[in-house]
Design an enzyme around this catalytic site. Structure first.
Site, short mmCIF file in Angstrom:
data_model
loop_
_atom_site.label_atom_id
_atom_site.label_comp_id
_atom_site.label_asym_id
_atom_site.label_seq_id
_atom_site.Cartn_x
_atom_site.Cartn_y
_atom_site.Cartn_z
N TYR A 1 -58.10 66.66 88.38
CA TYR A 1 -58.68 66.07 87.12
C TYR A 1 -59.39 64.59 87.52
O TYR A 1 -58.92 64.45 86.23
CB TYR A 1 -56.87 65.51 86.98
CG TYR A 1 -55.64 66.59 86.51
CD1 TYR A 1 -55.26 66.66 85.70
CD2 TYR A 1 -54.98 67.28 87.81
CE1 TYR A 1 -54.69 68.54 85.64
CE2 TYR A 1 -53.76 68.08 87.81
CZ TYR A 1 -53.70 68.70 86.47
OH TYR A 1 -52.34 69.59 86.21
N HIS B 1 -43.28 76.77 83.04
CA HIS B 1 -44.99 76.62 84.46
C HIS B 1 -44.44 77.88 85.20
O HIS B 1 -43.13 77.80 86.09
CB HIS B 1 -45.15 75.58 84.79
CG HIS B 1 -46.53 75.78 85.23
ND1 HIS B 1 -46.40 75.71 87.06
CD2 HIS B 1 -47.45 75.17 84.88
CE1 HIS B 1 -48.11 75.63 87.20
NE2 HIS B 1 -48.63 75.20 85.95
N HIS C 1 -52.47 77.23 80.50
CA HIS C 1 -53.23 76.62 81.02
C HIS C 1 -54.78 77.89 81.68
O HIS C 1 -54.28 78.54 81.99
CB HIS C 1 -52.77 75.92 82.37
CG HIS C 1 -51.76 74.88 82.61
ND1 HIS C 1 -51.08 75.04 83.36
CD2 HIS C 1 -51.62 74.28 81.33
CE1 HIS C 1 -49.94 74.02 82.88
NE2 HIS C 1 -50.56 73.22 81.85
N CYS D 1 -50.20 79.93 82.87
CA CYS D 1 -50.91 79.19 83.71
C CYS D 1 -51.20 80.59 84.74
O CYS D 1 -50.97 80.84 86.07
CB CYS D 1 -50.35 78.17 85.00
SG CYS D 1 -51.58 77.18 86.12
N ASP E 1 -57.39 74.05 83.07
CA ASP E 1 -56.17 73.43 83.96
C ASP E 1 -57.23 73.25 85.45
O ASP E 1 -58.26 74.13 85.35
CB ASP E 1 -55.48 74.72 84.53
CG ASP E 1 -54.41 73.71 85.58
OD1 ASP E 1 -54.24 72.55 85.14
OD2 ASP E 1 -53.77 74.82 86.22
N HIS E 2 -57.05 71.96 85.36
CA HIS E 2 -58.08 70.87 86.96
C HIS E 2 -59.39 71.85 86.48
O HIS E 2 -60.14 72.29 85.50
CB HIS E 2 -57.78 72.16 88.55
CG HIS E 2 -55.85 72.40 88.72
ND1 HIS E 2 -56.06 72.65 90.05
CD2 HIS E 2 -55.39 71.92 88.08
CE1 HIS E 2 -54.35 72.88 89.51
NE2 HIS E 2 -53.94 71.71 88.61
C1 DNO Z 1 -50.24 71.00 88.18
C2 DNO Z 1 -49.97 71.28 87.11
C3 DNO Z 1 -48.38 70.89 87.67
C4 DNO Z 1 -47.14 70.99 86.56
C5 DNO Z 1 -45.70 71.33 86.95
C6 DNO Z 1 -44.67 72.14 85.13
O1 DNO Z 1 -51.36 70.32 88.23
O2 DNO Z 1 -49.57 73.05 86.74
O3 DNO Z 1 -48.41 70.04 88.51
O4 DNO Z 1 -48.08 70.45 85.20
O5 DNO Z 1 -45.67 72.96 87.42
O6 DNO Z 1 -43.75 71.05 85.27
#
Ligand code: DNO
Length: 387
Positions: free
Chosen positions: A364, A235, A300, A273, A347-348
């Protein structure tokens, strides 16, 4: 045409968003971790199977692990690093023996993602996560009291941070500290003392040292990954620049190329991401995607909106600075080369509608992500129809 696998992060049985909610959102894959296992300890087969059973009984599958955390002792290559590497390898082997092959991790020193505010109000009343340089500088200079911290910010920011510190109440400052040090839900937060102690260690390690520790870690786990079909997904740093004097090595295209070429094997991949990378003023997210897409094991999709000094809030998935349709196009094309479809998750998401009255994990809540997932799958289908 092949479609992505639609996934959703679930924090486990305590997550206020249930597996049934996830099914109703239309995802088929779950992204989860055994958050109750302390960092560095082995995930046992029994524990993994138990979680897998719960997921599968809901008609979903456990597609991706996020994350198997890399212990600080490995990141800093401390004296007990070998023992933690052995544990990590055992966990990977155990996961693979249960049919779980994609593992997300990060190599950020001490802190995982960092924000300064969790409930920035948008014009429409929804709430978003936010990162503000003045608040970070305020924390760094006056609360963490890092030596030489003021040299890392512009004069304008240092002046504003001083003013902020003088004006804000004790309670406000405690809340800011809490947000910055906040860890992953259901894992323990970092303490101010932990962070202070790590500053010296990491300043001795530096950027080059951290990168070489990452490559060493990847070299150590390579054989187990290759023998068991495990795909590791790094990530990016979030946000993608050094903060609080800590080095960062997964923030841009050059970083990622050093990592994937450093241990040049397909197991060594990326969790792409778009929100984390998109927060970097100099990052061209589409260009990064084109350069590393062949090694993307998991994605993500998220958006951000930056201002002129680099503060940013998390925008709606199709809004913000990342050109999401063009990004998806790159990955829709890449997905056609794959035997297993690329898993992605929204993501989020904004805290919105009914979720504004609930206590949810920051970023989340259900409805904002439901909106994100629906928009992203719509774009994917539209792109496929035109191809
Ligand atoms: C936050 C996430 C991060 C991710 C970690 C992966 O929302 O994208 O916490 O899970 O960094 O190790």
């Amino acid at each position: 045409m092949k479609k992505f696998e639609q996934t959703w992060r679930w924090y486990g049985p305590d997550d206020p968003v249930s597996l049934q909610d996830i099914r109703q959102a239309g995802a088929t894959g779950v992204v989860t971790a055994l958050h109750h296992v302390p960092h560095g300890e082995v995930w046992t087969v029994a524990d993994i199977l138990d979680r897998k059973r719960i997921v599968e009984e809901s008609g979903l599958s456990w597609s991706v692990v996020e994350s198997v955390p890399v212990h600080e002792v490995i990141k800093t290559r401390g004296s007990e690093a070998k023992r933690y590497i052995e544990n990590y390898k055992q966990t990977l082997e155990n996961l693979a023996s249960c049919g779980i092959y994609i593992v997300t991790y990060n190599f950020m020193p001490v802190l995982d993602w960092t924000r300064t505010m969790l409930d920035k109000e948008m014009e429409n009343g929804a709430k978003a996560l936010y990162f503000d340089w003045v608040d970070l500088a305020l924390f760094d200079i006056y609360i963490l009291k890092r030596k030489g911290a003021d040299k890392d910010y512009s004069e304008e920011i240092v002046t504003a941070a001083k003013k902020g510190f003088e004006q804000r109440s004790e309670e406000d400052l405690a809340a800011l500290t809490h947000v910055i040090l906040m860890g992953i839900p259901s894992e323990k937060d970092i303490s101010l003392a932990d962070l202070q102690n790590s500053l010296d260690v990491y300043s001795n390690i530096g950027l080059d040292g951290l990168l070489s520790n990452l490559l060493w870690f990847l070299g150590e786990i390579q054989e187990v990954c290759e023998a068991n079909g495990v795909q590791m997904a790094l990530h990016p740093d979030d946000p993608p620049y050094p903060i609080l004097g800590l080095p960062r090595i997964a923030s841009n295209k050059e970083d990622y190329l050093k990592v994937i070429n450093g241990v040049d094997s397909p197991f060594n991949g990326i969790c792409f991401c778009s929100g984390s990378l998109g927060a970097g003023a100099a990052n061209d997210v589409l260009d990064i995607a084109r350069a590393v897409k062949h090694r993307v094991h998991f994605a993500h999709f998220r958006n951000v909106k930056k201002d002129h000094i680099g503060n940013f809030y998390e925008a709606d998935h199709l809004d913000g600075d990342v050109d999401m349709p063009s990004l998806l196009r790159i990955f829709v094309e890449e997905n056609q080369n794959r035997t297993r479809p690329i898993p992605f998750r929204p993501d989020h998401g904004h805290q919105m509608l009914d979720d504004l009255h609930k206590v949810t994990n920051p970023g989340y809540s259900a409805i904002g992500r439901l909106r994100g997932l629906a928009e992203l799958r719509g774009v994917e289908q539209g792109l496929i129809a035109l191809m």
